[in-house]
Structure formats: structure tokens, C-alpha cells
Design a protein around this motif. Structure first.
Motif, PDB file in Angstrom:
ATOM      1  N   PRO A  17       9.336  -4.480  29.364  1.00 36.44           N
ATOM      2  CA  PRO A  17       9.924  -3.096  28.891  1.00 36.44           C
ATOM      3  C   PRO A  17       9.536  -2.823  27.118  1.00 36.44           C
ATOM      4  N   GLU A  18       9.365  -3.881  26.678  1.00 41.54           N
ATOM      5  CA  GLU A  18       8.761  -3.563  25.267  1.00 41.54           C
ATOM      6  C   GLU A  18       7.467  -2.787  25.240  1.00 41.54           C
ATOM      7  N   ALA A  19       6.797  -2.806  26.246  1.00 42.70           N
ATOM      8  CA  ALA A  19       5.404  -1.977  26.264  1.00 42.70           C
ATOM      9  C   ALA A  19       5.503  -0.810  27.061  1.00 42.70           C
ATOM     10  N   LEU A  20       6.702  -0.427  27.448  1.00 45.43           N
ATOM     11  CA  LEU A  20       6.989   0.935  28.402  1.00 45.43           C
ATOM     12  C   LEU A  20       7.852   1.829  27.542  1.00 45.43           C
ATOM     13  N   PRO A  21       7.467   3.262  27.822  1.00 43.69           N
ATOM     14  CA  PRO A  21       8.496   4.179  27.394  1.00 43.69           C
ATOM     15  C   PRO A  21       9.694   4.260  28.071  1.00 43.69           C
ATOM     16  N   VAL A  22      10.877   4.729  27.354  1.00 45.46           N
ATOM     17  CA  VAL A  22      12.129   4.881  27.852  1.00 45.46           C
ATOM     18  C   VAL A  22      12.197   5.344  29.196  1.00 45.46           C
ATOM     19  N   ARG A  23      11.287   6.223  29.788  1.00 45.34           N
ATOM     20  CA  ARG A  23      11.340   6.998  30.927  1.00 45.34           C
ATOM     21  C   ARG A  23      11.147   5.659  32.215  1.00 45.34           C
ATOM     22  N   TYR A  24      10.643   4.757  31.726  1.00 45.17           N
ATOM     23  CA  TYR A  24      10.295   3.717  32.718  1.00 45.17           C
ATOM     24  C   TYR A  24      10.951   2.469  32.467  1.00 45.17           C
ATOM     25  N   GLY A  25      12.292   2.431  31.677  1.00 43.90           N
ATOM     26  CA  GLY A  25      13.275   1.723  31.596  1.00 43.90           C
ATOM     27  C   GLY A  25      13.091   0.692  30.357  1.00 43.90           C
ATOM     28  N   GLY A  26      11.821   1.326  29.563  1.00 42.80           N
ATOM     29  CA  GLY A  26      11.403   0.694  28.575  1.00 42.80           C
ATOM     30  C   GLY A  26      12.118   0.968  26.995  1.00 42.80           C
ATOM     31  N   THR A  27      11.435   0.573  25.924  1.00 43.09           N
ATOM     32  CA  THR A  27      12.200   0.837  24.619  1.00 43.09           C
ATOM     33  C   THR A  27      11.240   1.695  23.705  1.00 43.09           C
ATOM     34  N   LYS A  28       9.983   2.115  24.191  1.00 47.20           N
ATOM     35  CA  LYS A  28       9.224   2.974  23.488  1.00 47.20           C
ATOM     36  C   LYS A  28       9.147   4.459  23.511  1.00 47.20           C
ATOM     37  N   PRO A  29       8.999   5.410  22.715  1.00 44.77           N
ATOM     38  CA  PRO A  29       8.631   6.772  22.876  1.00 44.77           C
ATOM     39  C   PRO A  29       7.562   6.937  23.648  1.00 44.77           C
ATOM     40  N   THR A  44      13.348  -2.544  37.683  1.00 44.77           N
ATOM     41  CA  THR A  44      13.375  -3.932  37.659  1.00 44.77           C
ATOM     42  C   THR A  44      12.065  -4.639  38.310  1.00 44.77           C
ATOM     43  N   SER A  45      11.575  -3.954  39.365  1.00 48.87           N
ATOM     44  CA  SER A  45      10.514  -4.371  40.107  1.00 48.87           C
ATOM     45  C   SER A  45       9.312  -4.034  38.831  1.00 48.87           C
ATOM     46  N   LEU A  46       9.307  -2.895  38.270  1.00 48.78           N
ATOM     47  CA  LEU A  46       7.998  -2.615  37.345  1.00 48.78           C
ATOM     48  C   LEU A  46       8.089  -3.694  36.199  1.00 48.78           C
TER      49      LEU A  46
END
Length: 293
Positions: A248-260, A240-242
Motif C-alpha cells: 500500500p505504501e506504493a499505491l494511491p488512496v484509491r487502491y487502499g494505499g497511502t499516496k496521492p 487486500t488481494s491487490l
């Protein structure tokens, strides 16, 4: 390795900025009515002072130094001087370096760059230092790969204006890694990411850090200026802090995002097929001969 459908690892080197980026550029001091005058002022300063001898002084080259320092001509000149001093002190970071020889950093998932931009339009680079094995990959290769990414990023007008974002994932960091972080290494890392490259690193986000990082960070602390500290954000495992900084639309799932996630090798393969990029890198001392199998 073919790219997945709909995913394009590509540089956008058109001179004309997208409308929203042009607006940001104007807020940073870029005035189309004065651009040519300020470029010429920087060029004259280079000739008159002679503190460095750049390999190019054309408009496209000088503008990235001006953008990196918000169109302050003196600061842009100081940056150029530091850049060439850094190159002179570290020729092994680029001289006769074949970018394709750095693909092991992608194979071991140590470094990657997303094909997606964040909500501000910035490139996002990921470093997973816990995956690095010093006995297998020398630390100079980390510097080579980082410098290469920054050199290539500085070719994109949009990235010249917006800068980039770094995410340093320290999961798995051990004392073996920390022993490699000498004061000299720390100074070179800061030079690349903060003081000596014509590509701004707007933010650095530290995630999954533990006590080993807290110990190693003591080496960096005395070297950080207040401006550098303002660009550093520590999140631990708090996604949440990140997400307060990167959507999250710009982040991989590893970091709570939606992208591979995609490997560094996709970028290397794209670069190897782009003649303009190859020419730019050859001027800087890189080589592009195919690697022997």
C-alpha cells in the motif's frame, strides 16, 4: 503545472545499478565478467542473421534486450527482431509523434505513472480505461502513449532489470469500450505488454472489473501463453488481494494505499526537459517541437 513539494517525476539513467538491483540482475544471469562477451555475441548475431536492422548496436542499447530476456542471447535477438517488426507494422505509433500531444490522456485521467516505486523497486503504471472516451481520443493514442512509456522506461537500467507493473482499473468500462477491443487490437496490446518491447511487464493487475470485461476478455484468452497467464492477477474490488502483490505504501488512496495520484502530464513535462531522453526519442522517430497553442 509545477510538481508538489517533495515529489519528483524523474528518470534515473545511471549505468551503475543500486546494490539490491545488482543482486537481482546477477540472479537473472547478469555476470559482470561476461557482460561484454554476451553483448558482442548479440551484436555478431545481428550482423550474421540480418533479420532486422537496428538503428543502434552500441552496448547501452543492446544490454536492455539482454536484460529483458535474462541474458539468453538467442532470446534477446528474437525479441529485437519482434520489436523492429512491430515498429515496421505500426509506424503511426511513433513516427512524427509529439509526446506532448498525448497530454489529453493525462487530462482525462486515462493513464498515469507513479513517481513512487513498489516494494521491489518497480515502476507502476495505471490505466483507467473506463475514463476513455473513444469519440474524443482515438485508440491509436492509447497505443502511442503506452509505447512511449515503455520506450522511456527501457532507458532506466533499474527498470531494465526489474521490469514494471501495470494496474488496469476497469471501473466504468462499457460496451462502447468493448466494441473497440477487436482481435487486432488485442494482439497489439499483447505485443506491447508481453512479447515485443525491450521492457518487461512483470505483472498486470486487473481491478474493478465487471461483466463487460469478462465478455471482452474472451478475445484475449486464446492469445495468452501460459507464461502470460502467470503474470495476470484479477482482484475485482478486493484491495487486500491487490496488497498481497503491491505494498500500500506504493499505491494511491484509491487502491487502499497511502499516496496521492499524479497526472500523466507531470511525466510528459519532465521528459520535455530532459535532453538525453529527447535525443533517444528523436532517434526512434518522435518529434519534440513545441505544440502550437
Amino acid at each position: 503545472m509545477p510538481e508538489p513539494d517533495g515529489v519528483i517525476h524523474q528518470l534515473y539513467m545511471e549505468r551503475e545499478l543500486p546494490a539490491k538491483v545488482a543482486e537481482v540482475a546477477r540472479s537473472q544471469g547478469e555476470d559482470p565478467d561476461r557482460t561484454s562477451l554476451m553483448i558482442e555475441e548479440l551484436r555478431e548475431m545481428i550482423y550474421e542473421k540480418g533479420d532486422c536492422v537496428p538503428h543502434r548496436v552500441d552496448d547501452d542499447y543492446l544490454i536492455k534486450f539482454l536484460r529483458a530476456r535474462f541474458w539468453n542471447v538467442q532470446h534477446a535477438y528474437n525479441l529485437m527482431t519482434r520489436y523492429y517488426a512491430f515498429r515496421a507494422s505500426n509506424p503511426d505509433f511513433y513516427e512524427n509523434v509529439n509526446p506532448m500531444a498525448l497530454r489529453s490522456l493525462g487530462d482525462d485521467d486515462i493513464m498515469s505513472i507513479s513517481p513512487y516505486r513498489d516494494q521491489e523497486g518497480r515502476r507502476v503504471i495505471f490505466f483507467k480505461f473506463g475514463n476513455w472516451r473513444p469519440s474524443k481520443i482515438p485508440i491509436v493514442d492509447l497505443f502511442r502513449a503506452t509505447m512511449l512509456l515503455l520506450e522511456v522506461g527501457s532507458l532506466e537500467p533499474q527498470s531494465q532489470v526489474l521490469g514494471g507493473v501495470g494496474i488496469m482499473d476497469l471501473e466504468g468500462l462499457t460496451l462502447n469500450h468493448a466494441w473497440n477491443l477487436t482481435p487486432a487490437v488485442a494482439q497489439k496490446m499483447l505485443a506491447l505488454l508481453a512479447t515485443s518491447m525491450p521492457q518487461r511487464t512483470s505483472q498486470i493487475h486487473i481491478v474493478n472489473q465487471g461483466w463487460v470485461f469478462d465478455t471482452a476478455f474472451q478475445i484475449f484468452k486464446p492469445l495468452l501463453t501460459e507464461k502470460m497467464r502467470q503474470r495476470l492477477f484479477f482482484h475485482g474490488s478486493d484491495r487486500t488481494s491487490l496488497h498481497k502483490h503491491i505494498d500500500p505504501e506504493a499505491l494511491p488512496v484509491r487502491y487502499g494505499g497511502t499516496k496521492p495520484e499524479y497526472p500523466y502530464t507531470y511525466w510528459l513535462e519532465h521528459l520535455s526537459q530532459n535532453e538525453k531522453v529527447i535525443q533517444e526519442l528523436q532517434q526512434l522517430g518522435y518529434v519534440s517541437e513545441p505544440l502550437e497553442e
